[in-house]
Scaffold this motif. Structure first.
Motif, mmCIF file in Angstrom:
data_model
loop_
_atom_site.group_PDB
_atom_site.id
_atom_site.type_symbol
_atom_site.label_atom_id
_atom_site.label_comp_id
_atom_site.label_asym_id
_atom_site.label_seq_id
_atom_site.Cartn_x
_atom_site.Cartn_y
_atom_site.Cartn_z
ATOM 1 N N ASN A 1 -9.615 -40.111 11.303
ATOM 2 C CA ASN A 1 -9.801 -39.665 9.918
ATOM 3 C C ASN A 1 -11.264 -39.808 9.494
ATOM 4 O O ASN A 1 -11.593 -40.334 8.429
ATOM 5 N N PHE A 2 -12.141 -39.323 10.361
ATOM 6 C CA PHE A 2 -13.580 -39.392 10.094
ATOM 7 C C PHE A 2 -14.079 -37.991 9.774
ATOM 8 O O PHE A 2 -13.897 -37.061 10.553
ATOM 9 N N HIS A 3 -14.719 -37.841 8.624
ATOM 10 C CA HIS A 3 -15.170 -36.529 8.159
ATOM 11 C C HIS A 3 -16.676 -36.396 8.335
ATOM 12 O O HIS A 3 -17.440 -37.283 7.934
ATOM 13 N N HIS A 4 -17.078 -35.305 8.937
ATOM 14 C CA HIS A 4 -18.505 -34.975 9.051
ATOM 15 C C HIS A 4 -18.613 -33.456 8.942
ATOM 16 O O HIS A 4 -18.486 -32.736 9.926
ATOM 17 N N THR A 5 -18.844 -32.980 7.737
ATOM 18 C CA THR A 5 -18.760 -31.554 7.457
ATOM 19 C C THR A 5 -19.729 -30.738 8.309
ATOM 20 O O THR A 5 -19.385 -29.640 8.773
ATOM 21 N N GLN A 6 -20.926 -31.264 8.549
ATOM 22 C CA GLN A 6 -21.891 -30.496 9.336
ATOM 23 C C GLN A 6 -21.403 -30.269 10.767
ATOM 24 O O GLN A 6 -21.552 -29.182 11.326
ATOM 25 N N VAL A 7 -20.786 -31.293 11.344
ATOM 26 C CA VAL A 7 -20.229 -31.135 12.695
ATOM 27 C C VAL A 7 -19.080 -30.132 12.675
ATOM 28 O O VAL A 7 -18.960 -29.275 13.565
ATOM 29 N N PHE A 8 -18.226 -30.218 11.649
ATOM 30 C CA PHE A 8 -17.093 -29.284 11.558
ATOM 31 C C PHE A 8 -17.595 -27.842 11.440
ATOM 32 O O PHE A 8 -17.055 -26.936 12.082
ATOM 33 N N GLN A 9 -18.614 -27.647 10.620
ATOM 34 C CA GLN A 9 -19.172 -26.299 10.456
ATOM 35 C C GLN A 9 -19.762 -25.795 11.769
ATOM 36 O O GLN A 9 -19.599 -24.625 12.138
ATOM 37 N N ARG A 10 -20.458 -26.672 12.474
ATOM 38 C CA ARG A 10 -21.042 -26.275 13.761
ATOM 39 C C ARG A 10 -19.942 -25.920 14.767
ATOM 40 O O ARG A 10 -20.033 -24.923 15.491
ATOM 41 N N MET A 11 -18.896 -26.724 14.796
ATOM 42 C CA MET A 11 -17.792 -26.456 15.711
ATOM 43 C C MET A 11 -17.110 -25.133 15.372
ATOM 44 O O MET A 11 -16.747 -24.355 16.264
ATOM 45 N N ALA A 12 -16.947 -24.867 14.079
ATOM 46 C CA ALA A 12 -16.317 -23.611 13.670
ATOM 47 C C ALA A 12 -17.158 -22.412 14.101
ATOM 48 O O ALA A 12 -16.631 -21.411 14.608
#
Length: 634
Positions: free
Chosen positions: A307-318
């Motif tokens: 349950n660790f959020h890191h929006t920049q990583v999520f955006q990069r992965m997307a």
């Protein structure tokens, strides 16, 4: 230290001789000459002892041993037989025996597979036995690195704990434990941590103890990532030290090291926020070629599990995933969507691509993968833009298989369809039979309560959205059995504050306000009032309340009166970094509106901006007026 003391003594002797009494002048000339020569010798000696410099001759430098024919043959070997033949023709030392054994086991695994699959005759070869005998007899002369590799080879060979060669090597390892480097200690832990032999356990524990004492020596990323991956069997103190080292070396981590460490932390449910932040930062610096699908699958899993959020990583992965979606398998699409669902992170283009992938490849999805995809969409409240085409495929797949689902999975899928407004009566009616409900009683109390609540939502969907299929009489006993009582829990600051203002709104009249209302639909309303034509609260006790188990009073609501429900939305009720409600709360609002309520939503981000009770009271009055006006406009 000794050289300094001797140098100081030399200088003191020199000074003492210079300050000697005049009687020395009457000494014999030879003696006097000796006395005058002494200070010069003492001063020079003192200087040399203070400097403590020694010149190392070139002849004293260690020389690498000359390579033998045996070692050259081992380097060229491509089959296990080559190693044995080379050993038979060129018998070597104990150190060479350890090197040969390591090379032989490597070639056996490479060419023939695991040792468990090999015939017993493999270990009966006389050449191999001679090699093992030499290793055992000369074990004290074997180099440390070779000794550790030889022990790994013996472990790979699955020798019994009573084997004399294994015992000899393990005993020598224990004697040398303090002289091993941290890398060799890490290798011992990595290879031996799963072994059950008593002496194996002792070696691993001793290696861990040494690393715990010498953790500052660790200077390479591979040792850190390898040891953290074995964290479940390690002492908490050592694991804390390794995490400190991981922070120190984070910049040097490769994508594979980052993946390995994060997955290990997730497997151990160890939510180390500083490490996750540091590794996420350095992951963002990697090139697109390093963002493999395997890496993103495992990183999404690790983030979701912890349950660790890191929006920049999520955006990069997307952005990295979108072009690859057509190439993914159903398993990979399901894993990714499920991980992002746990994180409550809804990236519309990515989830549209997931839905499109299912539409084009529905025949490749099994029922469990489809179920997970539906549950994720329901959790996030996501509706595909091409919903008709998507749900046509879904219903086609569920038509024949839904009745064969395991009871808990059947309930989950039906509840998800209710959230997505795709539930048909044929899915819901079988779940409200006593036979189905009785199958859910074998679970733990918490899980049983969760599924009882889901069944109440299923019944509410059938009653409110498909009233033509809902027959009150047959389902009444079932609804009574499922009757939900909200568990007692501490009120959040938002709930407490809202209820205080609601009491002010109704002038503290207990007959004009209900708080913490448990409805027959499985939803709990924080506040309920009835307002007249002028939006003034009136007594609600005389009026019928079909949402209450008791049914309320006897009178119908007068014309122009409205029943109002207050719904405080907390931070966890929304998707991550969004003001969009999660699916279950969208369904809650829809059910209450169908049940005759005008819903007044109170999101946390608006309520927290109000400082005084006057502002909060004005806010609620304004909200009530707008909600009533919108309802009348409909």
């Amino acid at each position: 230290m000794a050289s300094r003391v001797l140098g100081r003594c030399g200088r003191l002797l020199c000074l003492a001789s210079l300050q000697a009494p005049a009687v020395t002048a009457r000494l014999l000339p030879a003696v006097a000459a000796e006395v005058h020569r002494f200070p010069l010798w003492a001063t020079a000696g003192g200087r040399l002892m203070c400097e403590a410099r020694t010149v190392k001759k070139k002849d004293d430098l260690p020389l690498m041993p000359t390579r033998t024919r045996l070692e050259e043959l081992m380097d060229r070997a491509v089959e296990p037989e080559d190693i044995l033949q080379a050993w038979a023709e060129n018998s070597g030392t104990g150190n060479q025996a350890g090197i040969s054994l390591k090379r032989w086991t490597h070639l056996v695994i490479k060419t023939k597979g695991k040792f468990k699959e090999q015939p017993p005759e493999l270990l009966e070869d006389p050449r191999l036995k001679n090699m093992l005998k030499t290793l055992s007899q000369q074990v004290s002369l074997v180099w440390n690195s070779t000794l550790v590799s030889a022990l790994q080879a013996l472990w790979i060979m699955n020798l019994p704990p009573t084997d004399p060669v294994l015992n000899s090597v393990e005993t020598e390892i224990q004697w040398r434990m303090r002289r091993l480097t941290y890398k060799q200690l890490a290798h011992l832990i990595d290879w031996g941590i799963g072994r059950k032999g008593p002496q194996d356990v002792v070696i691993v524990q001793a290696a861990m103890k040494q690393l715990e004492l010498r953790w500052t020596e660790i200077a390479d990323v591979r040792s850190v990532s390898t040891l953290i991956s074995k964290g479940e069997q390690m002492a908490p103190t050592l694991l804390d030290r390794l995490e400190d080292k991981a922070l120190e070396l984070a910049e040097a981590f490769t994508t594979e090291d980052i993946r390995k460490v994060c997955v290990s932390l997730a497997a151990q449910s160890r939510r180390s926020v500083p490490i996750l932040r540091a590794l996420s930062y350095h992951l963002l610096q990697k090139s697109s070629s390093e963002f493999t699908t395997h890496l993103m699958l495992d990183m999404a899993f690790a983030y979701g599990k912890l349950n660790f959020h890191h929006t920049q990583v999520f955006q990069r992965m997307a952005s990295e995933l979108l072009p690859r979606i057509p190439e993914l398998s159903p398993v990979e699409v399901t894993r990714l969507s499920k991980s992002f669902g746990f994180l409550k992170w809804l990236h519309i283009p990515l989830f549209e691509a997931f839905a499109e992938h299912y539409t084009l490849n529905s025949e490749k999805y099994n029922v469990f993968q489809l179920s997970n995809l539906l549950m994720t969409f329901a959790r996030l409240g996501f509706q595909p833009s091409k919903g008709d085409e998507f749900y046509t495929k879904v219903h086609s797949s569920l038509k024949d298989s839904f009745s064969r689902f395991e009871p808990f999975l059947q309930t989950d899928v039906a509840w998800s369809l209710c959230v997505l407004q795709q539930a048909k009566p044929q899915y819901l009616i079988p779940l409200l039979q006593e036979r189905h409900i009785s199958t859910l009683t074998d679970a733990s109390p918490a899980r049983r309560d969760n599924y009882r609540l889901k069944l109440l939502h299923v019944a509410a969907t059938l009653q409110l959205e498909h009233p033509e299929s809902f027959n009150t009489q047959p389902f009444q006993n079932v609804l009574d059995a499922l009757r939900h009582q909200s568990p007692s829990s501490h009120l959040s600051p938002l709930q407490t504050s809202l209820r205080q203002i609601l009491h002010i709104l109704v002038d503290s009249r207990t007959d004009a306000l209900r708080v913490g209302v448990d409805t027959v639909y499985g939803w709990t309303i924080d506040g309920e009032i009835v307002v007249d034509n002028d939006n003034k609260p009136v007594s609600l006790l005389p009026f019928k309340a079909s949402h209450l188990p008791s049914g309320g009073g006897q009178e119908n609501l007068p014309d122009g009166a409205h029943r109002v429900a207050f719904l405080p939305w907390e931070f966890p009720n929304f998707c991550s970094k969004s003001k969009d409600l999660l699916g279950r709360f969208v369904m809650m609002k829809r059910h209450l509106q169908l049940a005759g309520f005008i819903t007044v939503e109170v999101p946390y981000y608006e309520w927290l901006q109000l400082k005084s009770d006057y502002q909060k009271l004005s806010y609620l009055k304004d909200k009530i007026g707008k909600a009533v006006a919108e309802d009348m406009a409909k």
